[in-house]
Design an enzyme around this catalytic site. Structure first.
Site, PDB file in Angstrom:
ATOM      1  N   PRO A  87       4.428   7.574  35.572  1.00  7.54           N
ATOM      2  CA  PRO A  87       3.969   8.781  34.873  1.00  7.54           C
ATOM      3  C   PRO A  87       3.785   8.543  33.373  1.00  7.54           C
ATOM      4  O   PRO A  87       3.241   9.387  32.670  1.00  7.54           O
ATOM      5  CB  PRO A  87       5.088   9.799  35.133  1.00  7.54           C
ATOM      6  CG  PRO A  87       6.155   9.108  35.878  1.00  7.54           C
ATOM      7  CD  PRO A  87       5.771   7.698  36.143  1.00  7.54           C
ATOM      8  N   ARG A 151     -15.107   4.801  46.958  1.00  9.56           N
ATOM      9  CA  ARG A 151     -16.303   5.611  47.238  1.00  9.56           C
ATOM     10  C   ARG A 151     -17.427   5.352  46.236  1.00  9.56           C
ATOM     11  O   ARG A 151     -18.573   5.705  46.478  1.00  9.56           O
ATOM     12  CB  ARG A 151     -15.964   7.099  47.344  1.00  9.56           C
ATOM     13  CG  ARG A 151     -15.421   7.714  46.090  1.00  9.56           C
ATOM     14  CD  ARG A 151     -14.797   9.061  46.393  1.00  9.56           C
ATOM     15  NE  ARG A 151     -15.776  10.004  46.939  1.00  9.56           N
ATOM     16  CZ  ARG A 151     -16.736  10.581  46.241  1.00  9.56           C
ATOM     17  NH1 ARG A 151     -16.868  10.313  44.965  1.00  9.56           N
ATOM     18  NH2 ARG A 151     -17.557  11.430  46.801  1.00  9.56           N
ATOM     19  N   ASP A 166     -21.314  14.401  42.337  1.00 14.56           N
ATOM     20  CA  ASP A 166     -19.879  14.679  42.219  1.00 14.56           C
ATOM     21  C   ASP A 166     -19.556  15.380  40.903  1.00 14.56           C
ATOM     22  O   ASP A 166     -20.208  15.131  39.895  1.00 14.56           O
ATOM     23  CB  ASP A 166     -19.081  13.369  42.159  1.00 14.56           C
ATOM     24  CG  ASP A 166     -18.892  12.723  43.510  1.00 14.56           C
ATOM     25  OD1 ASP A 166     -19.242  13.336  44.512  1.00 14.56           O
ATOM     26  OD2 ASP A 166     -18.372  11.592  43.517  1.00 14.56           O
TER      27      ASP A 166
HETATM   28  N1  ADE Z   1       4.810   7.391  39.844  1.00 13.19           N
HETATM   29  C1  ADE Z   1       5.513   8.540  39.716  1.00 13.19           C
HETATM   30  N2  ADE Z   1       4.763   9.514  39.183  1.00 13.19           N
HETATM   31  C2  ADE Z   1       3.524   8.964  38.946  1.00 13.19           C
HETATM   32  C3  ADE Z   1       2.320   9.472  38.398  1.00 13.19           C
HETATM   33  N3  ADE Z   1       2.206  10.726  37.959  1.00 13.19           N
HETATM   34  N4  ADE Z   1       1.274   8.628  38.318  1.00 13.19           N
HETATM   35  C4  ADE Z   1       1.380   7.349  38.742  1.00 13.19           C
HETATM   36  N5  ADE Z   1       2.495   6.827  39.249  1.00 13.19           N
HETATM   37  C5  ADE Z   1       3.557   7.625  39.363  1.00 13.19           C
END
Ligand code: ADE
Length: 228
Positions: A87, A151, A166
């Site tokens: 994250p 894709r 898209d």
């Molecule tokens: N691992 C945990 N949360 C994540 C996220 N938001 N993006 C990528 N990998 C992650």
């Protein structure tokens, strides 16, 4: 394109590669997918891949050694584009997907638990997040990334599918679309779409896409010059 996934839960991927466009892309040799379980590279007799954090604190961290050893076991790992999913990474966008289509080989490293030993970051090219929320691991992020990249690869979509319309393709959201029936519970299809006038239809679609983007995602327009 080669896609290698490092994961402690390879079974999580069994569904996505057995259906629809990803399945077909594998069958047509558009992508070749390998999944490496980095637990196989643990030197611990109990096959542990995580440990307590130096300095204390709750939770366990993924150790650097099994991940790096797993990376080194992958043929061509030196030149592959190595992506750590967390994250804390830069946010993944449609443009990131487009960039990845130019790579011959991407490696996606999926974490779990509280995070990685910081030194994993010396062995990767990029750290990527799919959004500002925390998943239990990188697997679902890896699936989202692979799906959006594949894709866009030549011949991955059939004749009836396309990505040119898209949302995000040209910096705007997709315009409203309709199929049969022409009327459903009093809701009708805009006249212009039934007119057969292709110029008018194109104009309407562009206007609608722009209005929808202004309404829902004005931030997208500030990144392009499509404001008027
Ligand atoms: N691992 C945990 N949360 C994540 C996220 N938001 N993006 C990528 N990998 C992650």
């Amino acid at each position: 394109m080669r896609v290698t996934i490092l994961s402690l839960f390879p079974e999580m991927f069994s569904g996505v590669f057995k259906e629809s466009i990803l399945k077909r892309a594998i069958q047509k040799d558009i992508i070749k997918v390998d999944i490496v379980n980095f637990r196989d590279f643990s030197t611990d007799k109990h096959k542990h891949v995580d440990d307590y954090a130096f300095g204390g604190g709750p939770g366990m961290l993924l150790s650097v050694e099994p991940i790096v050893k797993a990376l080194q076991s992958i043929e061509g790992f030196e030149t592959a584009w190595k992506i750590l999913l967390t994250p804390q990474g830069t946010t993944f966008h449609q443009n990131t997907a487009k960039e990845y289509t130019k790579k011959d080989h991407i490696i996606l490293i999926c974490g779990h638990y509280e995070g990685f030993d910081e030194r994993v970051r010396y062995f990767i090219d990029e750290e990527v997040s799919i959004g500002d929320y925390v998943l239990t691991g990188g697997e679902i992020a890896a699936m989202a990334i692979i799906d959006s990249v594949v894709r866009l690869l030549p011949d991955a979509l059939g004749k009836k599918e396309s990505f040119e319309n898209d949302s995000f393709y040209d910096g705007t959201l997709e315009c409203p679309q309709y199929t049969r029936p022409q009327e459903f519970m009093g809701y009708t299809v805009p006249e212009v779409l039934l007119s057969g006038n292709h110029q008018e239809i194109e104009k309407w679609r562009k206007e609608q896409a722009l209005n929808r983007t202004k309404e829902r995602r004005p931030d997208l327009l500030s990144k392009t010059d499509k404001k008027d």
